[in-house]
Structures are given as structure tokens and as C-alpha cells.
Write a protein that holds these residues in place. Structure first.
Motif, PDB file in Angstrom:
ATOM      1  N   SER A  34       0.874  -1.175   0.000  1.00 26.72           N
ATOM      2  CA  SER A  34       0.000   0.000   0.000  1.00 26.72           C
ATOM      3  C   SER A  34       0.907   1.220   0.000  1.00 26.72           C
ATOM      4  N   TYR A  35       0.467   2.280  -0.682  1.00 30.24           N
ATOM      5  CA  TYR A  35       1.302   3.480  -0.669  1.00 30.24           C
ATOM      6  C   TYR A  35       0.465   4.741  -0.691  1.00 30.24           C
ATOM      7  N   ARG A  36       1.115   5.819  -0.322  1.00 30.13           N
ATOM      8  CA  ARG A  36       0.542   7.161  -0.416  1.00 30.13           C
ATOM      9  C   ARG A  36       1.693   8.149  -0.480  1.00 30.13           C
ATOM     10  N   THR A  37       1.392   9.353  -0.876  1.00 31.47           N
ATOM     11  CA  THR A  37       2.400  10.408  -0.842  1.00 31.47           C
ATOM     12  C   THR A  37       1.973  11.453   0.177  1.00 31.47           C
ATOM     13  N   VAL A  38       2.964  12.120   0.733  1.00 30.50           N
ATOM     14  CA  VAL A  38       2.725  13.214   1.680  1.00 30.50           C
ATOM     15  C   VAL A  38       3.633  14.376   1.307  1.00 30.50           C
ATOM     16  N   ASP A  39       3.178  15.564   1.601  1.00 31.07           N
ATOM     17  CA  ASP A  39       3.999  16.755   1.404  1.00 31.07           C
ATOM     18  C   ASP A  39       4.835  16.982   2.651  1.00 31.07           C
ATOM     19  N   SER A  40       6.000  17.565   2.455  1.00 29.81           N
ATOM     20  CA  SER A  40       6.866  17.875   3.588  1.00 29.81           C
ATOM     21  C   SER A  40       7.724  19.078   3.223  1.00 29.81           C
ATOM     22  N   PRO A  41       8.380  19.681   4.211  1.00 28.52           N
ATOM     23  CA  PRO A  41       9.269  20.810   3.921  1.00 28.52           C
ATOM     24  C   PRO A  41      10.447  20.451   3.015  1.00 28.52           C
ATOM     25  N   ILE A  42      10.751  19.162   2.879  1.00 28.49           N
ATOM     26  CA  ILE A  42      11.857  18.738   2.014  1.00 28.49           C
ATOM     27  C   ILE A  42      11.336  18.148   0.701  1.00 28.49           C
ATOM     28  N   GLY A  43      10.068  18.377   0.405  1.00 28.17           N
ATOM     29  CA  GLY A  43       9.468  17.877  -0.825  1.00 28.17           C
ATOM     30  C   GLY A  43       8.555  16.701  -0.564  1.00 28.17           C
ATOM     31  N   GLY A  44       7.968  16.198  -1.634  1.00 29.21           N
ATOM     32  CA  GLY A  44       7.070  15.064  -1.511  1.00 29.21           C
ATOM     33  C   GLY A  44       7.799  13.820  -1.046  1.00 29.21           C
ATOM     34  N   LEU A  45       7.091  13.010  -0.263  1.00 24.55           N
ATOM     35  CA  LEU A  45       7.616  11.731   0.206  1.00 24.55           C
ATOM     36  C   LEU A  45       6.620  10.643  -0.147  1.00 24.55           C
ATOM     37  N   LEU A  46       7.125   9.513  -0.559  1.00 23.94           N
ATOM     38  CA  LEU A  46       6.305   8.332  -0.806  1.00 23.94           C
ATOM     39  C   LEU A  46       6.444   7.428   0.408  1.00 23.94           C
ATOM     40  N   LEU A  47       5.329   7.025   0.979  1.00 23.71           N
ATOM     41  CA  LEU A  47       5.321   6.078   2.088  1.00 23.71           C
ATOM     42  C   LEU A  47       4.708   4.790   1.567  1.00 23.71           C
ATOM     43  N   ALA A  48       5.369   3.671   1.763  1.00 24.88           N
ATOM     44  CA  ALA A  48       4.866   2.384   1.292  1.00 24.88           C
ATOM     45  C   ALA A  48       4.941   1.381   2.431  1.00 24.88           C
ATOM     46  N   ALA A  49       3.917   0.534   2.530  1.00 27.00           N
ATOM     47  CA  ALA A  49       3.857  -0.434   3.620  1.00 27.00           C
ATOM     48  C   ALA A  49       3.324  -1.772   3.128  1.00 27.00           C
ATOM     49  N   THR A  50       3.736  -2.815   3.840  1.00 27.54           N
ATOM     50  CA  THR A  50       3.181  -4.147   3.669  1.00 27.54           C
ATOM     51  C   THR A  50       2.346  -4.427   4.910  1.00 27.54           C
ATOM     52  N   ASP A  51       1.803  -5.621   5.010  1.00 26.93           N
ATOM     53  CA  ASP A  51       1.069  -5.980   6.227  1.00 26.93           C
ATOM     54  C   ASP A  51       1.991  -6.022   7.443  1.00 26.93           C
ATOM     55  N   ASP A  52       3.303  -6.174   7.206  1.00 27.37           N
ATOM     56  CA  ASP A  52       4.258  -6.234   8.312  1.00 27.37           C
ATOM     57  C   ASP A  52       4.659  -4.862   8.823  1.00 27.37           C
ATOM     58  N   GLY A  53       4.534  -3.832   7.998  1.00 29.40           N
ATOM     59  CA  GLY A  53       4.900  -2.495   8.435  1.00 29.40           C
ATOM     60  C   GLY A  53       5.421  -1.639   7.298  1.00 29.40           C
ATOM     61  N   LEU A  54       5.882  -0.459   7.660  1.00 30.65           N
ATOM     62  CA  LEU A  54       6.436   0.483   6.686  1.00 30.65           C
ATOM     63  C   LEU A  54       7.664  -0.151   6.048  1.00 30.65           C
ATOM     64  N   VAL A  55       7.669  -0.200   4.720  1.00 31.45           N
ATOM     65  CA  VAL A  55       8.761  -0.881   4.013  1.00 31.45           C
ATOM     66  C   VAL A  55       9.655   0.089   3.250  1.00 31.45           C
ATOM     67  N   ARG A  56       9.107   1.284   2.922  1.00 31.03           N
ATOM     68  CA  ARG A  56       9.903   2.213   2.108  1.00 31.03           C
ATOM     69  C   ARG A  56       9.426   3.632   2.327  1.00 31.03           C
ATOM     70  N   VAL A  57      10.378   4.537   2.454  1.00 33.02           N
ATOM     71  CA  VAL A  57      10.149   5.975   2.429  1.00 33.02           C
ATOM     72  C   VAL A  57      11.037   6.483   1.304  1.00 33.02           C
ATOM     73  N   ALA A  58      10.445   7.166   0.340  1.00 35.07           N
ATOM     74  CA  ALA A  58      11.221   7.623  -0.823  1.00 35.07           C
ATOM     75  C   ALA A  58      11.056   9.116  -1.022  1.00 35.07           C
ATOM     76  N   PHE A  59      12.131   9.726  -1.482  1.00 38.99           N
ATOM     77  CA  PHE A  59      12.129  11.144  -1.810  1.00 38.99           C
ATOM     78  C   PHE A  59      11.679  11.323  -3.258  1.00 38.99           C
ATOM     79  N   GLU A  60      11.052  12.442  -3.521  1.00 38.09           N
ATOM     80  CA  GLU A  60      10.563  12.743  -4.861  1.00 38.09           C
ATOM     81  C   GLU A  60      11.669  12.635  -5.910  1.00 38.09           C
ATOM     82  N   ARG A  61      12.858  13.032  -5.564  1.00 39.79           N
ATOM     83  CA  ARG A  61      13.974  13.010  -6.503  1.00 39.79           C
ATOM     84  C   ARG A  61      14.344  11.597  -6.955  1.00 39.79           C
TER      85      ARG A  61
END
Length: 196
Positions: A34-61
Motif C-alpha cells: 500500500s502506498y501514499r504520498t505526503v507533502d513535507s518541507p523537504i518535498g514530496g515523500l512516498l510512504l509504502a507499507a506491507t502488512d508487516d509495516g512500513l517498508v519504504r520511504v522515498a524522496f521525490e527526486r
């Protein structure tokens, strides 16, 4: 004649259909990421998770589409935008950027790392908010003082930046070193934590 005219669907209906797809996929156990994006002072961030937990945080770049394609290869091909499944994570990131949160309290899925890299990345959580450590100090803390470059590689490949705060790791001379989100983002994060 186009089907758009025969079967009009508005954005709210489309959103409800998408939410139903996500719920149905989760209910039968076929939603792998599952994923979503969020805005932040350092740019957009992608948050991705599995049933086990957060698996990836990615920077827009990094290119969100590229990150999602990699997750489909490494975790599983059933990847869906499911913002509500990441509400708690999004809230914690918002609190962090507001200076109200100093540690993240999220279940983590560390399957994207292994071996020494995983050991280093897990150890990053012990660098306190507002503090820094050098690559050498991290190498010593994980019991391998000669592995300074390997610590740098572990930080550079950290799939969960901010949550596992590799931005708090500096070169021995105090300079920033590399950062997946870029030097400007690393500077901003360190300044944010000093100001709190």
C-alpha cells in the motif's frame, strides 16, 4: 459515441470504487504494498507499507514511479495507492516536521535490507533526535570499526530514511556526506532537529 457520455462517473464515485478495490484486495490477502504520498518541507515523500509495516520511504527526486516499480519487483506486483492504510504513518511524519515528534512509532518491514546493511540501519534508531554520529562511530557501535565505507553504503541504501535517521550520520570532519534525499534535505533535517 464515447463511453464517457454513456456512463459518466464523477471523482467521488471513482474514489469510492478505488477504496472498495483496496478493501477487497486487503480482505482476500492480495494487497502486497500500500502506498501514499505526503507533502513535507523537504518535498514530496512516498510512504509504502506491507502488512508487516512500513517498508519504504522515498524522496521525490528518486522518482516515485521507479520506486513503485522496484517495490513490485522486490516485494510483489500487487501495489495499490491506499492512503487510508498509511494514515498513522502520515500523521507521524507531519508531527515530526512540526517538531512535535522525535521518534517514529511504526511497525517496520526491513525486508529490503539484509546482513551488515540491516544491522547498520537498525542501529541508526539509537542516534538521538538532535544528535549526530560519524560513520566511524556507527561502525564502532555495530562492532566493526573498520567498516566505515560499508556504513556509508548502508546509509546510502537505507530504505527507511527519517524513520531510521541516516541523516544524523556525518563524516568524521563534520561535513554532511551523501544523502539519498540530497544534501539540501539533509541540512534541512538537521536544522529542524536543532531548532526543536
Amino acid at each position: 459515441m464515447t463511453t464517457d457520455l454513456l456512463f459518466p462517473i464523477d471523482a467521488d464515485d471513482l474514489a469510492r470504487l478505488h477504496e472498495r478495490l483496496v478493501a477487497d484486495a486487503a480482505a482476500v490477502g492480495i494487497l502486497e504494498v500500500s502506498y501514499r504520498t505526503v507533502d513535507s518541507p523537504i518535498g514530496g515523500l512516498l510512504l509504502a507499507a506491507t502488512d508487516d509495516g512500513l517498508v519504504r520511504v522515498a524522496f521525490e527526486r528518486e522518482g516515485f514511479d521507479d520506486v513503485l516499480a522496484t517495490l513490485a519487483e522486490q516485494v510483489g506486483p500487487r501495489v495499490l495507492s491506499a492512503p487510508s492504510r498509511l494514515d498513522d504513518a502520515a500523521r507521524q511524519f507531519e508531527e515530526y516536521f512540526a517538531g512535535a515528534r522525535h521518534t517514529f512509532e511504526l511497525p517496520l518491514d526491513d525486508r529490503l535490507s539484509s546482513g551488515f546493511r540491516r544491522t547498520v540501519q537498525r542501529s541508526l534508531a539509537h542516534i538521538a533526535y538532535g544528535r549526530t554520529a560519524t560513520y566511524k562511530e556507527v561502525a564502532e557501535a555495530v562492532g566493526n570499526p573498520g567498516a566505515v565505507r560499508a556504513v556509508g553504503t548502508a546509509c546510502a541504501t537505507n530504505p527507511l530514511p527519517l524513520v531510521l535517521p541516516c541523516h544524523r550520520v556525518l563524516r568524521t570532519d563534520g561535513s554532511l556526506g551523501g544523502y539519498r534525499g540530497g544534501a539540501e534535505a539533509k541540512e534541512m533535517l538537521l536544522a529542524l532537529e536543532r531548532a526543536a
